[in-house]
Design a protein around this motif. Structure first.
Motif, short mmCIF file in Angstrom:
data_model
loop_
_atom_site.label_atom_id
_atom_site.label_comp_id
_atom_site.label_asym_id
_atom_site.label_seq_id
_atom_site.Cartn_x
_atom_site.Cartn_y
_atom_site.Cartn_z
N GLN A 78 2.04 -2.04 3.27
CA GLN A 78 1.12 -1.18 2.53
C GLN A 78 1.27 -1.45 1.04
N HIS A 81 -0.67 3.22 -2.69
CA HIS A 81 -0.32 4.56 -2.23
C HIS A 81 -1.61 5.38 -2.16
N PHE A 85 -1.36 8.91 2.91
CA PHE A 85 -0.68 7.77 3.52
C PHE A 85 0.34 8.19 4.58
N ILE A 86 1.25 9.10 4.23
CA ILE A 86 2.27 9.50 5.20
C ILE A 86 1.64 10.18 6.40
N SER A 117 7.13 1.08 7.79
CA SER A 117 6.20 0.88 6.69
C SER A 117 6.92 0.22 5.52
N CYS A 119 6.49 -0.64 1.81
CA CYS A 119 5.61 -0.08 0.78
C CYS A 119 5.85 -0.74 -0.58
N PHE A 121 5.24 0.52 -3.33
CA PHE A 121 5.17 1.67 -4.23
C PHE A 121 6.27 2.63 -3.82
N LEU A 123 7.54 6.23 -2.63
CA LEU A 123 7.09 7.42 -1.92
C LEU A 123 7.83 8.67 -2.38
N TRP A 124 9.14 8.53 -2.59
CA TRP A 124 9.97 9.67 -3.00
C TRP A 124 10.69 9.30 -4.29
N PHE A 162 10.95 3.57 6.28
CA PHE A 162 10.17 3.22 5.10
C PHE A 162 11.03 2.35 4.18
N GLU A 164 10.86 1.07 0.47
CA GLU A 164 10.16 1.25 -0.80
C GLU A 164 10.59 0.13 -1.75
#
Length: 307
Positions: A78, A81, A85-86, A117, A119, A121, A123-124, A162, A164
Motif C-alpha cells: 500500500q 494512506h 485503510f485499516i 500490509s 505500508c 506511510f 499508521l501509528w 503491518f 510501516e
C-alpha cells in the motif's frame, strides 16, 4: 546496474507472485515463523484488484497464498494512506475468512487468515502515541484478538501484520530478517549492484530479480507505466490533502468571524450567517474578521468595499 523499486506493483508481482520461495521467505520473516512454525510449502490463490484512490488508475494488488495447514495469507503493498485503510484491511481479512465456507459446510472447515500490509506511510505515529501516553508501535507490528484480563491469545483465526516502512532505522540492518526486507523495499532503487554481503536466499533473489537488466522491453514498459500511475496517485492525494487543509482553514476563519459578532452582541440574520459560513475565500474572510471587531452591524462586515 539499475534496480527497480520493489514497492512498484509490477515489480512486487514479478517477484512475490511468481516465486513462491521468495514469498515464503518474506512471510516467515514478517510473521517470525521459525522451526516447526515455519511455512514450508505454499500455493497461490486468485488475486483481486481494487481502486487505490478515486480518480487514479493505480490498483491495489494483493498476493494471496495458502500453506500446507490451510492458513491463507493475504500480502498487500500500500503506497498511499487512503481514508478507511485499516477498515478495508479488516474487511478483506474477515471476508477471506468467511468466504472459505460454502453453503451447508461445517464451521470446522474454516482455517486461519493472516493479512500482511506493507505500508509506505506511518499508521501509528510515535508523536501521537506519546501524546496519548500509549506504547509506540514498532515498524513491524502483529495484531490479533487477546483477552484483556489474562492476556490469553486464544482467538487467532484472523491476524494482521503491518510493516510501516517510514519507521525504518537509518542504520543498515545487521542481519537478515524483517528489517532487511524493509531496507530493500526502501533502498533497492538506490543500489548500483547486488550488495556483496547479501547472503544467498530470498533477499538476494529478490534483489537480483529487481535488476532492470533482467527485464524484457515489455516488462520495462509495464514497470514505467506503473511508476507514472504511482506519481499520479501521489499528486492526486497531495491535491486532496491541500484542498482539505484549505477548506479547514476557511471554515475556521468563518467560525471566528461569527464568534466575534456573537461576542459583541450583534444580530446576524440567516442570509448573512450563510454567506459567512459558506465563504471559501481566505482573503475575504480575513478582511471580514478585522471588520467584525468594529463594525456596527453584521451586514457592514460583509458589505462590498467602496472604490
Amino acid at each position: 546496474m539499475v534496480f527497480a523499486d520493489l514497492k512498484n506493483d509490477f515489480v512486487f508481482r514479478r517477484i512475490f507472485a511468481r516465486h513462491p520461495d521468495i514469498l515464503r521467505g518474506l512471510l516467515n520473516d514478517l510473521l517470525d515463523r521459525r522451526g516447526e512454525q515455519a511455512i514450508e510449502d505454499i500455493e497461490y490463490l486468485p488475486t483481486e484488484q481494487l481502486p487505490l484512490v478515486a480518480g487514479a488508475k493505480l490498483s491495489i494488488l494483493d498476493v494471496r497464498c495458502r500453506d500446507r495447514s490451510g492458513t491463507t495469507f493475504v500480502v498487500e503493498m500500500q503506497l498511499l494512506h487512503v481514508a478507511g485503510f485499516i477498515n478495508r484491511v479488516v474487511y478483506n481479512a474477515c471476508k477471506a475468512y468467511v468466504d472459505q465456507l460454502k453453503a451447508g459446510e461445517p464451521y470446522t472447515n474454516l482455517t486461519d487468515v493472516v493479512a500482511i500490509s506493507i505500508c509506505d506511510f506511518v499508521l501509528w505515529p510515535d508523536e501521537a502515541q506519546d501524546i496519548a501516553k500509549l506504547p509506540r508501535v514498532p515498524m513491524l507490528s502483529r495484531w490479533n484478538m487477546t483477552e484483556r484480563g489474562s492476556g490469553n491469545h486464544g482467538l487467532l483465526q484472523v491476524q494482521y501484520a503491518f510493516l510501516e516502512l517510514p519507521k525504518l532505522s537509518k542504520s543498515p540492518p545487521e542481519a537478515a530478517g524483517s528489517d532487511l526486507w524493509a531496507w530493500l523495499f526502501v533502498h533497492a532503487p538506490d543500489l548500483t549492484e547486488v550488495p556483496a554481503d547479501l547472503p544467498p536466499g530470498p533477499h538476494r533473489a529478490a534483489v537480483e530479480l529487481a535488476n532492470e537488466a533482467t527485464f524484457t522491453q515489455a516488462e520495462l514498459d509495464a514497470y514505467r507505466k506503473v511508476m507514472d500511475e504511482i506519481q499520479q496517485a501521489r499528486e492526486y492525494g497531495a491535491a486532496q490533502r491541500a484542498a482539505g487543509r484549505a477548506e479547514g482553514k476557511a471554515e475556521g476563519k468563518a467560525e471566528a468571524v461569527l464568534a466575534v459578532l456573537a461576542a459583541r452582541g450583534l444580530t446576524v440574520d440567516s442570509d448573512t450567517r450563510a454567506r459567512i459560513a459558506e465563504c471559501t475565500d481566505a482573503a475575504a474572510l480575513a478582511r471580514w474578521l478585522v471588520r467584525a471587531v468594529t463594525a456596527a452591524s453584521a451586514e457592514e462586515v460583509i458589505a462590498p468595499e467602496r472604490g
